[in-house]
Design a protein around this motif. Structure first.
Motif: not given
Length: 368
Positions: A113-139
């Motif tokens: 249907l050639e629908l465009p992506d929706i433009q967010d109003k850009g006012k959101s104050k809600i945040s979500n915390a999550h863990d992201r794998y970012s590297g390698i370590r020895r322990v």
């Protein structure tokens, strides 16, 4: 072998995707997918695609190389019970049901249907915390041990120390070789959205009209779910009085009596006041009716509520007028008269199921 299987599976998914796009308008207008929706997947009947597979016979019946017979005897089926009737010349229909994720289905809808992506109003104050794998370590814990990195380090150590034997390539990691995934906690803003569905359930709105609303809301939900991580739906039904209900009641309730559309708009505004601050939520009110309102005074009340309460807080306001067996009312014409220059108000006339595709395009085609 694994790469070959992945390539074949990818080609098959592309074939399925093409068939869905080819038949998407039929799926939308006939509502075939709505009843097949699970939590995250939709089962879609795809004609003319068959997957080759082994078929095993009954172990009790014997087979080639078993039972009586002499070398050279032809292998044939049992002819003691010939079939009835004549052989047909038509091609059989092969139906395969494939599971497609809602996100993939929404992507196909957007492409077709050639629908465009929706433009967010850009006012959101809600945040979500999550863990992201970012590297390698020895322990780290064994549950996060990185298999490839560990054996690569062990192989590097054995080669450098001269203990690796190419003729017997056995790699045994020691504790110093072990590598583990590391992570960090990131906080990202979450764009949340709420759809507030409103529907006229007065006597003039029959089962066919409600089926049209049900089909259209399925596709609206699918598209907005792809656009927003957090999507909530609320449901309001009204005749002369509005009340909030659950999804099941929304699509299967039929009442009688007059129609006062303003009662639904007032309840919608109240829900927004109580639960959805406009600076944190993208708000989408959708209203479906046959357009036969009680009086012109009530229509003017609706206009005032839209101008003063709903439109300032909503991304857009969508009104779909479903044609009933008794014809269509005046309400959509009144909205066109009062909001002709306001692009936040999106209007659509839905005459029958074949008009659903065009209505979805009307509602979602502006990227709001």
């Amino acid at each position: 072998m694994s790469l070959k299987i992945d390539q074949d599976h990818g080609r098959f998914r592309q074939i399925v995707r093409g068939r869905i796009r080819q038949n998407l308008r039929k799926y939308i207008s006939q509502g075939e997918l709505v009843g097949r929706k699970g939590k995250d997947l939709v089962s879609i009947p795809i004609p003319q695609i068959d997957i080759p597979r082994f078929r095993f016979g009954d172990k009790q019946r014997g087979g080639v190389g078993q039972g009586e017979g002499n070398p050279g005897d032809p292998v044939s089926a049992d002819d003691k019970h010939p079939g009835q009737g004549q052989a047909g010349s038509g091609e059989g229909e092969h139906i395969l049901e494939v599971d497609v994720t809602l996100e993939e289905l929404a992507s196909i809808l957007g492409e077709e249907l050639e629908l465009p992506d929706i433009q967010d109003k850009g006012k959101s104050k809600i945040s979500n915390a999550h863990d992201r794998y970012s590297g390698i370590r020895r322990v780290g814990p064994e549950s996060l041990r990185h298999f490839k990195r560990t054996y690569r380090q062990a192989l590097r150590r054995m080669i450098s120390s001269g203990t690796f034997r190419p003729d017997a390539p056995v790699v045994v990691p020691i504790p110093e070789d072990k590598r583990y995934r590391s992570w960090k906690t990131v906080t990202e803003p979450v764009a949340n959205a709420v759809i507030i569905y409103m529907m006229d359930v007065s006597g003039s709105m029959g089962d066919e009209q409600k089926e049209i609303v049900r089909i259209e809301s399925f596709w609206i939900d699918a598209w907005l779910t792809r656009q927003y991580k957090g999507l909530e739906s609320r449901f309001i039904i009204h005749d002369a009085v509005a009340r909030e209900v659950d999804r099941e009641t929304f699509f299967h309730t039929r009442e009688s009596g007059g129609t006062m559309i303003s009662s639904a708009y007032k309840l919608c505004s109240q829900i927004i006041d109580n639960d959805y601050p406009p600076d944190e939520w993208n708000i989408y009110p959708f209203h479906f009716s046959d357009g036969d309102n009680w009086s012109m005074d009530d229509t003017l009340s609706c206009v005032e509520i839209l101008k003063g309460q709903l439109l300032p807080r909503a991304n857009m306001f969508a009104y779909g007028q479903v044609e009933s067996p008794y014809g269509s009312g005046q309400f959509i014409k009144d909205l066109k008269e009062h909001f002709a220059q306001d692009d936040r108000v999106v209007l659509s006339e839905i005459r029958d199921k074949d008009a659903i595709v065009g209505s979805i395009k009307d509602f979602l085609g502006k990227g709001k």
